[in-house]
Write a protein that holds these residues in place. Structure first.
Motif, PDB file in Angstrom:
ATOM      1  N   GLY A  65       6.639  50.590  64.169  1.00  0.00           N
ATOM      2  CA  GLY A  65       6.534  51.229  65.482  1.00  0.00           C
ATOM      3  C   GLY A  65       6.851  52.714  65.456  1.00  0.00           C
ATOM      4  O   GLY A  65       6.709  53.386  66.474  1.00  0.00           O
ATOM      5  N   THR A  66       7.309  53.229  64.322  1.00  0.00           N
ATOM      6  CA  THR A  66       7.624  54.653  64.220  1.00  0.00           C
ATOM      7  C   THR A  66       6.732  55.302  63.174  1.00  0.00           C
ATOM      8  O   THR A  66       6.111  54.634  62.355  1.00  0.00           O
ATOM      9  N   LYS A  67       6.681  56.630  63.215  1.00  0.00           N
ATOM     10  CA  LYS A  67       5.910  57.365  62.213  1.00  0.00           C
ATOM     11  C   LYS A  67       6.660  57.324  60.885  1.00  0.00           C
ATOM     12  O   LYS A  67       7.879  57.211  60.836  1.00  0.00           O
ATOM     13  N   GLY A  68       5.906  57.461  59.808  1.00  0.00           N
ATOM     14  CA  GLY A  68       6.509  57.450  58.483  1.00  0.00           C
ATOM     15  C   GLY A  68       6.081  56.225  57.694  1.00  0.00           C
ATOM     16  O   GLY A  68       5.692  55.203  58.261  1.00  0.00           O
ATOM     17  N   LYS A  69       6.149  56.343  56.390  1.00  0.00           N
ATOM     18  CA  LYS A  69       5.777  55.238  55.518  1.00  0.00           C
ATOM     19  C   LYS A  69       6.972  54.340  55.249  1.00  0.00           C
ATOM     20  O   LYS A  69       8.061  54.809  54.964  1.00  0.00           O
ATOM     21  N   ASN A  70       6.729  53.044  55.341  1.00  0.00           N
ATOM     22  CA  ASN A  70       7.733  52.066  54.963  1.00  0.00           C
ATOM     23  C   ASN A  70       7.625  51.824  53.465  1.00  0.00           C
ATOM     24  O   ASN A  70       6.603  51.320  52.981  1.00  0.00           O
ATOM     25  N   ILE A  71       8.652  52.209  52.742  1.00  0.00           N
ATOM     26  CA  ILE A  71       8.657  52.032  51.296  1.00  0.00           C
ATOM     27  C   ILE A  71       9.498  50.815  50.945  1.00  0.00           C
ATOM     28  O   ILE A  71      10.645  50.694  51.373  1.00  0.00           O
ATOM     29  N   MET A  72       8.911  49.924  50.167  1.00  0.00           N
ATOM     30  CA  MET A  72       9.669  48.780  49.684  1.00  0.00           C
ATOM     31  C   MET A  72      10.339  49.177  48.372  1.00  0.00           C
ATOM     32  O   MET A  72       9.721  49.819  47.520  1.00  0.00           O
ATOM     33  N   PHE A  73      11.593  48.819  48.237  1.00  0.00           N
ATOM     34  CA  PHE A  73      12.309  49.112  46.996  1.00  0.00           C
ATOM     35  C   PHE A  73      13.069  47.877  46.558  1.00  0.00           C
ATOM     36  O   PHE A  73      13.767  47.235  47.348  1.00  0.00           O
ATOM     37  N   SER A  74      12.905  47.524  45.301  1.00  0.00           N
ATOM     38  CA  SER A  74      13.635  46.392  44.741  1.00  0.00           C
ATOM     39  C   SER A  74      14.066  46.735  43.333  1.00  0.00           C
ATOM     40  O   SER A  74      13.241  47.106  42.495  1.00  0.00           O
ATOM     41  N   ALA A  75      15.351  46.622  43.079  1.00  0.00           N
ATOM     42  CA  ALA A  75      15.860  46.886  41.738  1.00  0.00           C
ATOM     43  C   ALA A  75      15.557  45.723  40.801  1.00  0.00           C
ATOM     44  O   ALA A  75      15.148  45.913  39.660  1.00  0.00           O
ATOM     45  N   ASP A  76      15.749  44.502  41.312  1.00  0.00           N
ATOM     46  CA  ASP A  76      15.621  43.323  40.461  1.00  0.00           C
ATOM     47  C   ASP A  76      14.334  42.545  40.646  1.00  0.00           C
ATOM     48  O   ASP A  76      14.113  41.526  39.981  1.00  0.00           O
ATOM     49  N   GLY A  77      13.468  42.969  41.558  1.00  0.00           N
ATOM     50  CA  GLY A  77      12.230  42.249  41.800  1.00  0.00           C
ATOM     51  C   GLY A  77      12.391  41.082  42.747  1.00  0.00           C
ATOM     52  O   GLY A  77      11.425  40.362  43.021  1.00  0.00           O
ATOM     53  N   LYS A  78      13.592  40.887  43.282  1.00  0.00           N
ATOM     54  CA  LYS A  78      13.864  39.768  44.182  1.00  0.00           C
ATOM     55  C   LYS A  78      14.362  40.254  45.549  1.00  0.00           C
ATOM     56  O   LYS A  78      13.830  39.884  46.582  1.00  0.00           O
ATOM     57  N   ASN A  79      15.401  41.055  45.521  1.00  0.00           N
ATOM     58  CA  ASN A  79      15.976  41.582  46.759  1.00  0.00           C
ATOM     59  C   ASN A  79      15.275  42.891  47.123  1.00  0.00           C
ATOM     60  O   ASN A  79      15.298  43.844  46.342  1.00  0.00           O
ATOM     61  N   ILE A  80      14.675  42.916  48.315  1.00  0.00           N
ATOM     62  CA  ILE A  80      13.870  44.069  48.709  1.00  0.00           C
ATOM     63  C   ILE A  80      14.529  44.817  49.868  1.00  0.00           C
ATOM     64  O   ILE A  80      14.964  44.210  50.839  1.00  0.00           O
ATOM     65  N   MET A  81      14.609  46.138  49.714  1.00  0.00           N
ATOM     66  CA  MET A  81      15.140  47.010  50.756  1.00  0.00           C
ATOM     67  C   MET A  81      14.005  47.879  51.291  1.00  0.00           C
ATOM     68  O   MET A  81      12.947  48.002  50.666  1.00  0.00           O
ATOM     69  N   THR A  82      14.249  48.484  52.450  1.00  0.00           N
ATOM     70  CA  THR A  82      13.231  49.332  53.074  1.00  0.00           C
ATOM     71  C   THR A  82      13.742  50.762  53.210  1.00  0.00           C
ATOM     72  O   THR A  82      14.865  51.000  53.651  1.00  0.00           O
ATOM     73  N   LEU A  83      12.902  51.698  52.825  1.00  0.00           N
ATOM     74  CA  LEU A  83      13.184  53.118  52.996  1.00  0.00           C
ATOM     75  C   LEU A  83      12.018  53.708  53.770  1.00  0.00           C
ATOM     76  O   LEU A  83      10.865  53.586  53.356  1.00  0.00           O
TER      77      LEU A  83
END
Length: 495
Positions: free
Chosen positions: A274-292
């Motif tokens: 709903g906001t401007k900007g790209k949602n970047i998926m980040f995962s260190a281990d390939g399992k737990n995913i964070m959003t930037l």
């Protein structure tokens, strides 16, 4: 004591960072390379130029060191830049850069097609010039024979990992910002693939950034004197790597990276379409995913570089700002509009260009220098607004990158945003972040968060000045009217 190397493949240079077990920077080296611009708006590069630069910088980095102590290597760098590999493992043509705008005419049509497919309509908001999806489409439409020769595509720093290890893959960050990835399922989008007509076989495997990509190949191990089994992690884009090094992820605060472009990063609990900007998926281990969430002002350092190098024919950036009268900032009506190379986040307008408004016979060199920095800061402020970064989150803004070293610029930013700005130590960058990530997978009893916690340092704080903040509030309201004015004047040329 083991040591770790971070490799950052930037727009104009490769930067290498060597750190020790404690996360302390021991040495840095860099090598520049040239971007080819065969036509206006075209920006491409032979990916081997990156590897040549890495090879030279690595030799300098390891001079006087014992390479047997290198425990792991991480690679980061420019996001979006698309590399096309043939079946022999060599690039079939120069890579199309993240800031290449040759695909401008394809963007509108592609957006419309994607917007009509409900499952992936949100991707129509993020596809833009420079996106790997649109660059692959350009290749298919304009160089079909080359497209047919392609075995796979990689993104920016993935190519260096491939050259070091012989293994092809990408990470969640690079995949999720490619406009080819389904952010809702965390997989390559079959719908986008069908819309654009791409074969499934060209897509690389997606892994966690700290997973092992492979080990340094024998040819490089012998060349640099590494021990056997030097691990190379999958790596990630420069913005998540910078977010790691600045504590953005672990402490959940916004960070601005002032480089060639100005990138504003802010971690969120979940995807926010709903906001401007790209949602970047980040995962260190390939399992737990964070959003930037990432927003960008396309021309920040490049705007300042344009003024100082191209117009003034000078090289000393700090000398240009040393004459700026800090007490009179904001008092004149001069407005610089910084979108010299289009806009991706605020308006999504690749044809947008810059402007200098209010110039008169009394205007001085220092006035324009200050106006350029002010205009960039206004662009950053508008970015915080369209990304919905509230006052609470923006109680202080951490700033890194080359532009952060300029104290005049940092004070202007504090006044324009009317918030505290923290200038981070110069080590807090993408190359340092990826070196920390490489170090934290070595099996030692220390987490990445612990390493970041003891290495992130604020060099200097800049607090807003009430008088200047009030002046800039008035000036900013005028600044926001510039887009409509430019559209009214040039709209017939922008199609």
């Amino acid at each position: 004591m083991e040591q770790y190397i971070g490799i950052d493949i930037g727009t104009s240079s490769a930067k290498l960072t060597l750190i020790n077990d404690a996360g302390e920077i021991r040495k840095e080296s860099s090598r520049e390379y040239e971007i080819s611009q065969p036509k206006p708006g075209w920006k491409e590069i032979d990916p081997e130029s990156w590897m040549d630069a890495v090879e030279e910088a690595m030799a300098e980095l390891l001079s006087g060191e014992d390479p047997e102590h290198i425990g792991a290597i991480g690679v980061t760098g420019q996001m979006h830049t698309a590399v096309f590999l043939g079946w022999d493992g060599a690039p079939i043509r120069p890579a199309l850069m993240w800031n290449d705008t040759r695909t401008m005419d394809l963007v509108k049509e592609t957006k419309e097609k994607i917007s009509k497919v409900p499952e992936v309509s949100y991707i129509s908001n993020i596809i833009s010039t420079g996106s790997p999806a649109i660059n692959l489409l350009w290749l298919k439409k304009n160089e079909l024979e080359q497209f047919r020769k392609m075995k796979t595509f990689l993104i920016g720093p993935d190519y260096i990992v491939f050259r070091l290890t012989g293994q092809c893959q990408t990470d969640y960050c690079e995949a999720s910002t490619s406009s080819l990835f389904d952010l809702k399922t965390g997989t390559w989008s079959s719908k986008i693939r069908e819309i654009l007509g791409f074969p499934k076989k060209i897509y690389p495997k997606v892994k966690g950034s700290q997973e092992t990509a492979g080990y340094v190949a024998e040819v490089w191990r012998r060349k640099f004197g590494f021990k056997n089994q030097v691990k190379v992690i999958v790596g990630t884009g420069d913005n998540p790597a910078a977010a790691i090094s600045t504590g953005c992820f672990s402490n959940r605060y916004p960070v601005l990276s002032l480089g060639t472009s100005g990138v504003l990063m802010f971690p969120k609990e979940k995807m926010d379409f709903g906001t401007k900007g790209k949602n970047i998926m980040f995962s260190a281990d390939g399992k737990n995913i964070m959003t930037l969430v990432q927003g960008v002002v396309q021309s920040t350092g490049s705007s300042f570089g344009w003024w100082v190098r191209q117009i003034l024919k000078a090289d000393d950036f700090s000398a240009e700002t040393s004459e700026v009268d800090m007490e009179s900032l904001g008092e004149n009506n001069l407005i610089f509009y910084p979108h010299l190379a289009g806009d991706k986040t605020i308006y999504g307008d690749p044809a947008l260009r810059g402007a200098l408004i209010g110039i008169g016979t009394e205007t001085t060199r220092q006035d324009i220098t200050a106006a350029v920095m002010e205009g960039i800061c206004f662009g950053v402020r508008q970015l915080t607004e369209v990304m919905h970064i509230g006052k609470t989150a923006l109680q202080s803004l951490k700033v890194t990158g080359g532009g952060s070293k300029n104290e005049v610029w940092m004070q202007i930013l504090a006044d324009v945003l009317n918030t505290k700005v923290e200038q981070l130590e110069s080590g807090a960058g993408a190359g340092y972040g990826i070196a920390l990530m490489a170090a934290s997978v070595s099996g030692r009893d220390v987490t990445l968060e612990q390493m970041v916690g003891r290495t992130v340092r604020t060099k200097k704080c800049f607090n807003p000045r009430r008088y200047h903040a009030e002046l800039y509030e008035i000036k900013y309201q005028k600044y926001k009217k510039v887009y409509k004015a430019l559209t009214d004047v040039f709209g017939d040329q922008k199609g």
